[in-house]
Design an enzyme around this catalytic site. Structure first.
Site, PDB file in Angstrom:
ATOM      1  N   HIS A 176      -5.779  74.904  90.498  1.00 18.22           N
ATOM      2  CA  HIS A 176      -4.470  75.552  90.514  1.00 18.22           C
ATOM      3  C   HIS A 176      -4.161  76.166  91.878  1.00 18.22           C
ATOM      4  O   HIS A 176      -3.136  76.822  92.056  1.00 18.22           O
ATOM      5  CB  HIS A 176      -4.442  76.632  89.409  1.00 18.22           C
ATOM      6  CG  HIS A 176      -3.084  77.050  88.988  1.00 18.22           C
ATOM      7  ND1 HIS A 176      -2.668  78.364  89.014  1.00 18.22           N
ATOM      8  CD2 HIS A 176      -2.030  76.343  88.501  1.00 18.22           C
ATOM      9  CE1 HIS A 176      -1.440  78.455  88.580  1.00 18.22           C
ATOM     10  NE2 HIS A 176      -1.024  77.236  88.253  1.00 18.22           N
ATOM     11  N   LYS A 178      -3.100  76.899  95.831  1.00 16.90           N
ATOM     12  CA  LYS A 178      -1.905  76.531  96.583  1.00 16.90           C
ATOM     13  C   LYS A 178      -2.016  77.074  98.004  1.00 16.90           C
ATOM     14  O   LYS A 178      -2.053  78.296  98.203  1.00 16.90           O
ATOM     15  CB  LYS A 178      -0.657  77.083  95.901  1.00 16.90           C
ATOM     16  CG  LYS A 178      -0.477  76.604  94.462  1.00 16.90           C
ATOM     17  CD  LYS A 178       0.562  77.413  93.724  1.00 16.90           C
ATOM     18  CE  LYS A 178       0.715  76.938  92.286  1.00 16.90           C
ATOM     19  NZ  LYS A 178      -0.474  77.230  91.472  1.00 16.90           N
ATOM     20  N   ASP A 183      -2.194  73.680 112.013  1.00 17.70           N
ATOM     21  CA  ASP A 183      -2.861  73.904 113.301  1.00 17.70           C
ATOM     22  C   ASP A 183      -3.892  75.022 113.255  1.00 17.70           C
ATOM     23  O   ASP A 183      -4.252  75.575 114.306  1.00 17.70           O
ATOM     24  CB  ASP A 183      -1.829  74.189 114.398  1.00 17.70           C
ATOM     25  CG  ASP A 183      -1.042  72.945 114.802  1.00 17.70           C
ATOM     26  OD1 ASP A 183      -1.528  71.834 114.501  1.00 17.70           O
ATOM     27  OD2 ASP A 183       0.042  73.080 115.387  1.00 17.70           O
ATOM     28  N   HIS A 415       7.493  83.033  88.192  1.00 19.74           N
ATOM     29  CA  HIS A 415       6.324  82.233  88.556  1.00 19.74           C
ATOM     30  C   HIS A 415       5.430  82.935  89.576  1.00 19.74           C
ATOM     31  O   HIS A 415       4.348  82.444  89.899  1.00 19.74           O
ATOM     32  CB  HIS A 415       6.767  80.873  89.098  1.00 19.74           C
ATOM     33  CG  HIS A 415       5.697  79.829  89.060  1.00 19.74           C
ATOM     34  ND1 HIS A 415       4.944  79.487  90.162  1.00 19.74           N
ATOM     35  CD2 HIS A 415       5.238  79.057  88.038  1.00 19.74           C
ATOM     36  CE1 HIS A 415       4.074  78.548  89.835  1.00 19.74           C
ATOM     37  NE2 HIS A 415       4.226  78.265  88.540  1.00 19.74           N
ATOM     38  N   LYS A 417       2.748  85.598  91.281  1.00 22.19           N
ATOM     39  CA  LYS A 417       1.522  86.246  90.817  1.00 22.19           C
ATOM     40  C   LYS A 417       1.093  87.255  91.877  1.00 22.19           C
ATOM     41  O   LYS A 417       0.595  86.875  92.945  1.00 22.19           O
ATOM     42  CB  LYS A 417       0.386  85.237  90.604  1.00 22.19           C
ATOM     43  CG  LYS A 417       0.670  84.203  89.512  1.00 22.19           C
ATOM     44  CD  LYS A 417       1.156  82.906  90.077  1.00 22.19           C
ATOM     45  CE  LYS A 417       1.227  81.843  88.983  1.00 22.19           C
ATOM     46  NZ  LYS A 417       2.015  80.668  89.387  1.00 22.19           N
ATOM     47  N   ASP A 422      -2.091 101.291  94.270  1.00 20.88           N
ATOM     48  CA  ASP A 422      -1.916 102.524  95.044  1.00 20.88           C
ATOM     49  C   ASP A 422      -1.001 102.328  96.242  1.00 20.88           C
ATOM     50  O   ASP A 422      -1.184 102.977  97.295  1.00 20.88           O
ATOM     51  CB  ASP A 422      -3.273 103.073  95.499  1.00 20.88           C
ATOM     52  CG  ASP A 422      -4.115 103.577  94.338  1.00 20.88           C
ATOM     53  OD1 ASP A 422      -3.552 103.761  93.244  1.00 20.88           O
ATOM     54  OD2 ASP A 422      -5.328 103.764  94.520  1.00 20.88           O
TER      55      ASP A 422
END
Length: 527
Positions: A176, A178, A183, A415, A417, A422
């Site tokens: 999952h 991403k 470079d 979508h 996450k 704090d």
């Protein structure tokens, strides 16, 4: 596995292969040469500016929040167009749609000028993409690998169902992760896949999502994670199947198709609106401010996809647990799929009990694209509220313009996450707060100690949880009634007026009934 079950599985596998004998099978002996990230190169004004900024902040990494979907797309395009030596992409989904083809065309253009491109994709949702991936792989500067692939390359649903029946313990575990690294100087990490739904370019579903564009030491760490997955036992070249593979002629036809798709995209209303919304360029090519802080990449081991690898399954979870353990004042959690489980509910209760304000944003039933996951979340909703956790559920915003307003997406489903502790320590990545992310899928993200970045992520949270954008869920105890048995209430603002609901808002009775039935099924560990 018991000895008696082995012959049965072998018989099933033999039957499966007989049925699919006309289809290509995976060659596990195919050569898989090891390759690693190339050293950083500074050959463009964009790269020189990034290097100058990083040298002025030794030991720290710089971040820009990509909360706008069009900004997130253009940042990737700009980075690909400025690439001088290498592009590494690792994604769960790379769709063969308008934005997927646009990015593929920019990757092909980069390869034509000598840039090495490595594309690593999870194999679960590769269906229509096969011809495109095969053609790209035919370019001498592009290599495509599939992670945890199916043994038989038949993309029909019945074929996948048969293979899941025989090999489900392995195939149920997916990559999952991403990341998009250019470079070895720039990287984009976060929640977005590649596809129209993630960039407000589709006609059906739009996601409210969030990535970070980063420079500095965090980039090399991201490259190290990519290399571990690329060179792992679970990654196979797209040419590992016994089929006729793409030739230079196939690549030439694909090049022409992609160029036509890019021209069509450039002439679209979406592209014009995108340019109008970004008069000063994308976040990738602006010379503006970066948010700096000590940062590290956290990622599961690629061997997590091997059945029984429970120890590795907890790598990223341990890092996030350490963040939460250190909380003293407030915690903000954004997770589209939020299933805390009994232990998670108790843990959040302990945080709230010691004075930590815990706030969670997830999808409402009306906004979610996974009703079964919502059923898993709904099972714990009342207990979370009773323990002092604040709950917000994103409202569906269908019919809104396809371009962002105030830095948030017009999408109908959450979508992103993120985790902020704090108002200082931040996690942005691919991991949902659910059993699948914790135990089955591989995940990755960045943890950053930066009050400035935390403020920007909190602004995203505050905007998304406004009454115009989200339902606030609360318990409304009656006289003499305990909180645990109190009815729930959803409230939001419509045209300046507060409206309250006594059930999941903006949903049909039939949809609510289906979710209620799903709550009775013992499927939580798979969600």
């Amino acid at each position: 596995m018991s000895a008696s079950s082995i012959p049965v599985r072998i018989a099933c596998l033999a039957g499966l292969l007989a049925v699919l004998s006309a289809c290509a099978t995976l060659r596990t002996d195919v050569p898989r040469p090891v390759s690693n990230a190339l050293p950083p190169t500074v050959q463009s004004p964009l790269a020189r500016e990034a290097q100058r900024q990083a040298q002025a902040h030794p030991g720290q990494s710089g971040f820009r929040v990509l909360s706008g979907n069009t900004d997130a797309l253009m940042s990737r395009i700009v980075l690909a167009d400025h690439a001088a030596r290498s592009i590494d992409l690792q994604y769960y989904i790379f769709a063969d749609d308008a934005t997927g083809r646009l990015l593929a065309q920019r990757l092909l253009a980069a390869a034509d000028r000598g840039v090495r491109v490595r594309l690593l994709l999870d194999d679960l949702d590769v269906i229509e993409q096969d011809p495109l991936l095969d053609a790209l792989d035919a370019h001498p500067n592009i290599e495509v690998r599939l992670f945890n692939p199916f043994r038989v390359r038949n993309r029909s649903l019945w074929s996948k169902a048969l293979q899941f029946t025989v090999d489900g313990a392995r195939l149920n575990r997916r990559m999952h992760n991403k990341s998009f690294t250019v470079d070895n100087l720039f990287t984009v990490v976060g929640g977005r896949n590649i596809g129209d739904a993630y960039f407000d370019a589709g006609n059906e579903i739009h996601f409210r999502d969030l990535d970070v564009l980063a420079i500095g030491p965090i980039v090399e760490q991201t490259s190290d994670v990519f290399d571990r997955y690329w060179n792992s036992d679970a990654a196979f070249p797209v040419t590992a199947y016994d089929v006729h593979h793409a030739t230079a002629r196939n690549l030439s036809r694909t090049r022409t198709t992609l160029q036509g798709a890019a021209r069509e995209f450039a002439e679209s209303d979406y592209a014009q609106a995108m340019l109008d919304a970004l008069p000063d360029g994308s976040s990738a090519d602006r010379s503006g401010r970066w948010d700096w802080g000590a940062a590290r990449v956290v990622a599961d081991d690629p061997a997590k996809v091997e059945p029984g690898e429970k120890r590795r399954a907890l790598l990223l979870t341990h890092d996030l647990r350490a963040m939460l353990d250190a909380a003293t004042t407030n915690v903000q959690i954004v997770s589209p799929y939020f299933i805390p489980g009994r232990n998670g509910v108790e843990y959040l209760h302990t945080l709230a009990a010691r004075g930590v304000k815990v706030s969670v944003l997830t999808n409402s039933l009306a906004a979610t694209d996974e009703a079964a996951v919502h059923a898993g979340y709904a099972r714990y909703r009342r207990a979370l509220l009773a323990g002092g956790v604040e709950l917000y559920e994103l409202r569906p915003l269908g019919g809104a313009p396809p371009i962002e307003a105030h830095g948030t997406s017009s999408g109908i489903s959450l979508h992103a996450k993120t985790l902020v502790v704090d108002a200082r320590e931040v996690f942005v990545g691919s991991m949902n707060m659910d059993p699948r992310s914790r135990l089955l899928n591989t995940e990755m993200g960045v943890i950053v100690d930066s009050p400035a970045l935390a403020r920007r992520i909190m602004q995203f949270f505050d905007s998304a949880t406004q009454p115009e954008n989200a339902f606030k869920v609360e318990l409304v105890p009656r006289a003499g009634q305990s909180a645990a048995r109190a009815p729930m209430r959803w409230s939001a603002r419509y045209d300046g007026r507060t409206v309250e609901f006594d059930h999941d808002p903006e949903t049909s009775a039939a949809r609510r009934a289906r979710v209620a039935l799903m709550r009775l099924l013992p499927i939580e560990s798979l969600l």
